[in-house]
Design a protein around this motif. Structure first.
Motif, PDB file in Angstrom:
ATOM      1  N   HIS A  58       0.831  -1.326   0.151  1.00  0.00           N
ATOM      2  CA  HIS A  58      -0.045  -0.117   0.137  1.00  0.00           C
ATOM      3  C   HIS A  58       0.852   1.309   0.005  1.00  0.00           C
ATOM      4  N   VAL A  59       2.125   1.201   0.376  1.00  0.00           N
ATOM      5  CA  VAL A  59       2.960   2.536   0.572  1.00  0.00           C
ATOM      6  C   VAL A  59       3.211   3.013  -0.468  1.00  0.00           C
ATOM      7  N   GLY A  60       3.084   2.490  -1.727  1.00  0.00           N
ATOM      8  CA  GLY A  60       3.288   3.162  -3.176  1.00  0.00           C
ATOM      9  C   GLY A  60       1.642   3.307  -3.889  1.00  0.00           C
ATOM     10  N   ARG A  61       0.796   3.314  -3.253  1.00  0.00           N
ATOM     11  CA  ARG A  61      -0.539   3.543  -3.965  1.00  0.00           C
ATOM     12  C   ARG A  61      -0.842   4.981  -3.920  1.00  0.00           C
ATOM     13  N   PRO A  62      -1.393   5.563  -4.919  1.00  0.00           N
ATOM     14  CA  PRO A  62      -2.115   7.000  -4.763  1.00  0.00           C
ATOM     15  C   PRO A  62      -2.755   7.392  -3.286  1.00  0.00           C
ATOM     16  N   GLY A  63      -2.610   8.474  -2.858  1.00  0.00           N
ATOM     17  CA  GLY A  63      -3.402   8.905  -1.601  1.00  0.00           C
ATOM     18  C   GLY A  63      -2.592   8.156  -0.288  1.00  0.00           C
ATOM     19  N   VAL A  64      -1.459   7.681  -0.525  1.00  0.00           N
ATOM     20  CA  VAL A  64      -0.719   7.303   1.020  1.00  0.00           C
ATOM     21  C   VAL A  64       0.472   7.781   0.754  1.00  0.00           C
ATOM     22  N   ARG A  65       0.914   8.333   2.025  1.00  0.00           N
ATOM     23  CA  ARG A  65       2.211   8.993   2.161  1.00  0.00           C
ATOM     24  C   ARG A  65       2.870   8.211   3.255  1.00  0.00           C
ATOM     25  N   TYR A  66       4.100   7.826   3.111  1.00  0.00           N
ATOM     26  CA  TYR A  66       4.928   6.917   4.117  1.00  0.00           C
ATOM     27  C   TYR A  66       6.236   7.481   4.271  1.00  0.00           C
ATOM     28  N   PHE A  67       6.627   7.501   5.479  1.00  0.00           N
ATOM     29  CA  PHE A  67       8.076   8.026   5.867  1.00  0.00           C
ATOM     30  C   PHE A  67       8.265   7.623   7.077  1.00  0.00           C
ATOM     31  N   LYS A  68       9.960   7.797   7.550  1.00  0.00           N
ATOM     32  CA  LYS A  68      10.385   7.578   8.542  1.00  0.00           C
ATOM     33  C   LYS A  68      10.672   8.870   9.529  1.00  0.00           C
ATOM     34  N   VAL A  69      10.513   8.970  10.610  1.00  0.00           N
ATOM     35  CA  VAL A  69      10.888  10.204  11.557  1.00  0.00           C
ATOM     36  C   VAL A  69      11.298   9.845  12.737  1.00  0.00           C
ATOM     37  N   GLU A  70      12.093  10.767  13.335  1.00  0.00           N
ATOM     38  CA  GLU A  70      12.401  10.587  14.836  1.00  0.00           C
ATOM     39  C   GLU A  70      11.322  11.055  15.838  1.00  0.00           C
ATOM     40  N   ALA A  71      10.536  12.014  15.602  1.00  0.00           N
ATOM     41  CA  ALA A  71       9.531  12.570  16.381  1.00  0.00           C
ATOM     42  C   ALA A  71       8.203  12.915  15.681  1.00  0.00           C
ATOM     43  N   LEU A  72       7.249  12.834  16.458  1.00  0.00           N
ATOM     44  CA  LEU A  72       6.037  13.154  15.730  1.00  0.00           C
ATOM     45  C   LEU A  72       5.079  14.006  16.695  1.00  0.00           C
ATOM     46  N   ARG A  73       4.441  14.977  16.479  1.00  0.00           N
ATOM     47  CA  ARG A  73       3.334  15.411  17.172  1.00  0.00           C
ATOM     48  C   ARG A  73       1.862  15.643  16.642  1.00  0.00           C
ATOM     49  N   VAL A  74       0.875  15.216  16.994  1.00  0.00           N
ATOM     50  CA  VAL A  74      -0.488  15.568  16.537  1.00  0.00           C
ATOM     51  C   VAL A  74      -1.251  16.094  17.374  1.00  0.00           C
ATOM     52  N   THR A  75      -1.939  17.162  16.810  1.00  0.00           N
ATOM     53  CA  THR A  75      -2.741  18.007  17.660  1.00  0.00           C
ATOM     54  C   THR A  75      -4.209  18.114  16.928  1.00  0.00           C
ATOM     55  N   PRO A  76      -5.161  17.499  17.620  1.00  0.00           N
ATOM     56  CA  PRO A  76      -6.377  17.542  16.998  1.00  0.00           C
ATOM     57  C   PRO A  76      -7.306  18.679  17.225  1.00  0.00           C
ATOM     58  N   HIS A  77      -7.943  18.870  16.273  1.00  0.00           N
ATOM     59  CA  HIS A  77      -8.933  20.194  16.386  1.00  0.00           C
ATOM     60  C   HIS A  77     -10.624  19.925  16.386  1.00  0.00           C
ATOM     61  N   THR A  78     -10.803  18.860  16.846  1.00  0.00           N
ATOM     62  CA  THR A  78     -12.251  18.401  16.706  1.00  0.00           C
ATOM     63  C   THR A  78     -12.635  17.927  18.041  1.00  0.00           C
ATOM     64  N   PRO A  79     -13.733  18.141  18.562  1.00  0.00           N
ATOM     65  CA  PRO A  79     -14.341  17.620  19.980  1.00  0.00           C
ATOM     66  C   PRO A  79     -13.767  16.212  20.125  1.00  0.00           C
ATOM     67  N   THR A  80     -13.893  15.726  21.320  1.00  0.00           N
ATOM     68  CA  THR A  80     -13.485  14.523  21.592  1.00  0.00           C
ATOM     69  C   THR A  80     -14.575  13.615  21.410  1.00  0.00           C
ATOM     70  N   HIS A  81     -15.883  14.065  21.450  1.00  0.00           N
ATOM     71  CA  HIS A  81     -16.868  12.817  21.199  1.00  0.00           C
ATOM     72  C   HIS A  81     -16.671  12.159  19.857  1.00  0.00           C
ATOM     73  N   GLY A  82     -17.085  10.887  19.982  1.00  0.00           N
ATOM     74  CA  GLY A  82     -16.958  10.281  18.593  1.00  0.00           C
ATOM     75  C   GLY A  82     -15.621   9.900  18.052  1.00  0.00           C
ATOM     76  N   HIS A  83     -14.471  10.414  18.611  1.00  0.00           N
ATOM     77  CA  HIS A  83     -13.359  10.181  18.114  1.00  0.00           C
ATOM     78  C   HIS A  83     -12.334   9.351  18.974  1.00  0.00           C
ATOM     79  N   TYR A  84     -11.263   8.762  18.595  1.00  0.00           N
ATOM     80  CA  TYR A  84     -10.546   8.011  19.549  1.00  0.00           C
ATOM     81  C   TYR A  84      -9.000   8.095  19.036  1.00  0.00           C
TER      82      TYR A  84
END
Length: 546
Positions: free
Chosen positions: A468-494
């Motif tokens: 799948h890593v070579g298919r359209p719509g997929v991005r794949y890479f290696k990193v040393e660190a990651l930060r994810v900041t959600p902007h949606t309410p918590t209800h219904g999300h995991y």
């Protein structure tokens, strides 16, 4: 090699020998024909003037089918036959997955005592290249589809008892039990820790060991062995391949498997997100006094569609792996955006080049232990509460940025983000085909919001083999660190960490100095996918596309 022993088995003349790594015990009617790796225990027993050689073996349960498969054994009417070819194909061969302990008692003449002892020592040396006899089993009796207790008492305990292990069994009663037990146990009292459960139980065990004051020593002292009873079983599949669950193979790994170091990732979240006291006791504070919780991940971190599949389908656990496939189809059709900001650090070890990832996967050397002076609690890139300088965009051809550790931002809307350190997250999904145990990097898999439903469905079908890593719509890479900041309410999300739900909110992950030790039968016949990840067939998609 010791010569053949002449003996009696069930009153009939018999002989026992090891030839070409095969144990062969013959009488005039029956034959025992098994790879020497399936020997669990050997002993020479005396009772008065009587002398006997005791062999405890793992043998196929279905005698007739196994006997017919054994070429060249005309008199193979006995129940204990498994060919070398079958054992070499043990990841897929059904006969090699249905094994149970059996003990043979060969009667010997008293004058054969010295020969019997030499023969036993020779067989034992071939059967146990590594040997661990002090086994701790931590079991979640209701793991996965609720078969943890059955697997524990019908398969795991009998096998270790047959191998004459010093066995300690702990059955958890609720969340946090495994964490609390390993957090205070004497790790030097055991050689291996066998986890009977899913990835969630192993997550607790890893965090319990990592939170100890002697974390590095505790994690290095124990060979960790997952026995699959959960829904995903990503750790087990990454060690043994995406085939039938083989409890006997997992237990053999605990007894005699080779160990290798596996990097952990360290996660931080704002302590205010935890409404109740978390099981993770490690905390830290920023300069302005804000508190964060620090915990560890060995397998994966997911938000968006993949997390919704993992945690939003809990009530369908009885479906096993099928629940993930059905959940993905429904999620792909809904095509809900994962409204998050994603920042990453490539560092020295990260890369956006798939050819480089393939080369690393093919030439990866066994990981060395971390330096003794390493601060195992250190956060190289700080916590999730630290303010970032305005990140530059992450370009598809971005080179590694070395020790500077520049944060870069992914601006493209996504449906899901998946990050991890092991190739498989489930039997049907090799999410991270270039994962390496200790290359200093974690894998990032993004599915863009703009990709069509057909593209999303195609990528999950390709995911079974890591293509799948070579298919359209997929991005794949290696990193040393990651930060994810959600902007949606918590209800219904995991937010899923190693398949376990944690509070939905901003989180930061980086590769940690801590490593755990995993055991598997990594020999000339079989190489664990985690040590030799298959290269995805994506050359046609370009040399630098992420």
């Amino acid at each position: 090699m010791a010569p053949a022993l002449e003996a009696q088995l069930d009153g009939a003349p018999a002989s026992a020998a090891v030839r070409d790594a095969q144990l062969v015990v013959r009488t005039h009617t029956d034959v025992v024909h098994l790879p020497v790796e399936l020997v669990l225990h050997t002993a020479v027993a005396r009772s008065g003037d009587a002398l006997a050689l005791e062999l405890t073996l793992l043998a196929p349960r279905r005698a007739a089918r196994a006997a017919r498969a054994c070429a060249g054994t005309r008199a193979a009417r006995g129940p204990y036959v498994l060919t070398r070819a079958q054992w070499r194909a043990r990841a897929a061969d059904r006969a090699a997955t249905r094994l149970a302990p059996v003990t043979l008692r060969l009667a010997l003449a008293p004058a054969q005592a010295a020969d019997a002892d030499a023969w036993r020592r020779d067989v034992h040396a071939q059967a146990f290249p590594q040997e661990r006899r002090r086994i701790l089993v931590i079991a979640n009796p209701v793991g996965g589809q609720g078969n943890g207790k059955r697997v524990l008492h019908r398969h795991v305990v009998p096998l270790f008892r047959a191998a004459h292990c010093a066995l300690t069994v702990v059955e958890t009663q609720g969340r946090g039990d495994a964490f609390r037990y390993v957090h205070t146990m004497d790790v030097h009292a055991f050689d291996a820790l066998v986890c009977v459960g899913g990835d969630g139980t192993l997550h607790e065990i890893v965090n319990g060991l990592a939170a100890r004051p002697d974390a590095a020593t505790a994690l290095a002292a124990l060979a960790l062995v997952p026995v699959p009873t959960g829904s995903g079983n990503g750790a087990y599949v990454s060690l043994h391949g995406p085939h039938r669950a083989n409890v006997a193979l997992a237990c053999l790994s605990a007894l005699k498997g080779a160990t290798h170091a596996q990097e952990l990732c360290v996660c931080t979240q704002d302590a205010a997100l935890f409404r109740t006291r978390p099981i993770y006791p490690l905390t830290g504070h920023t300069r302005d006094g804000r508190a964060y919780v620090q915990y560890y991940s060995f397998l994966s971190q997911a938000i968006g569609l993949m997390a919704d599949i993992d945690l939003g389908t809990e009530r369908f656990r009885f479906l096993g792996d099928l629940r993930f496939s059905l959940g993905y189809v429904v999620g792909a059709i809904r095509n809900r955006r994962c409204d998050v900001t994603i920042d990453v650090v490539l560092g020295d070890c990260g890369t956006t080049s798939r050819p480089e990832m393939r080369q690393r996967a093919r030439s990866a050397a066994p990981p060395a232990p971390p330096p003794a002076h390493t601060d195992v609690r250190a956060l190289r890139y700080g916590s999730v509460l630290d303010t970032l300088a305005p990140p530059a965009p992450l370009r598809p051809d971005a080179p590694p940025d070395g020790e500077a550790g520049t944060w870069r931002r992914i601006g493209e809307p996504v449906s899901t983000l998946y990050a991890g350190k092991m190739p498989y997250v489930a039997r049907t999904l090799m999410a991270f085909p270039y994962a390496s145990p200790a290359d200093g990097a974690m894998e990032i898999l993004l599915q863009t919001q703009a990709s069509s439903v057909v593209q999303k469905l195609a990528s999950v079908v390709d995911g079974e083999r890591g293509k799948h890593v070579g298919r359209p719509g997929v991005r794949y890479f290696k990193v040393e660190a990651l930060r994810v900041t959600p902007h949606t309410p918590t209800h219904g999300h995991y937010l899923s960490i190693d398949g376990e739900e944690v509070p939905y909110g901003a989180f930061q992950v980086e590769v940690a100095p801590l490593r755990m030790m995993l055991a598997s039968l990594d020999d000339d016949e079989w190489h664990a996918p985690i040590l030799h990840p298959p290269a995805a067939q994506d050359e046609q998609q370009g040399a630098t596309s992420p």
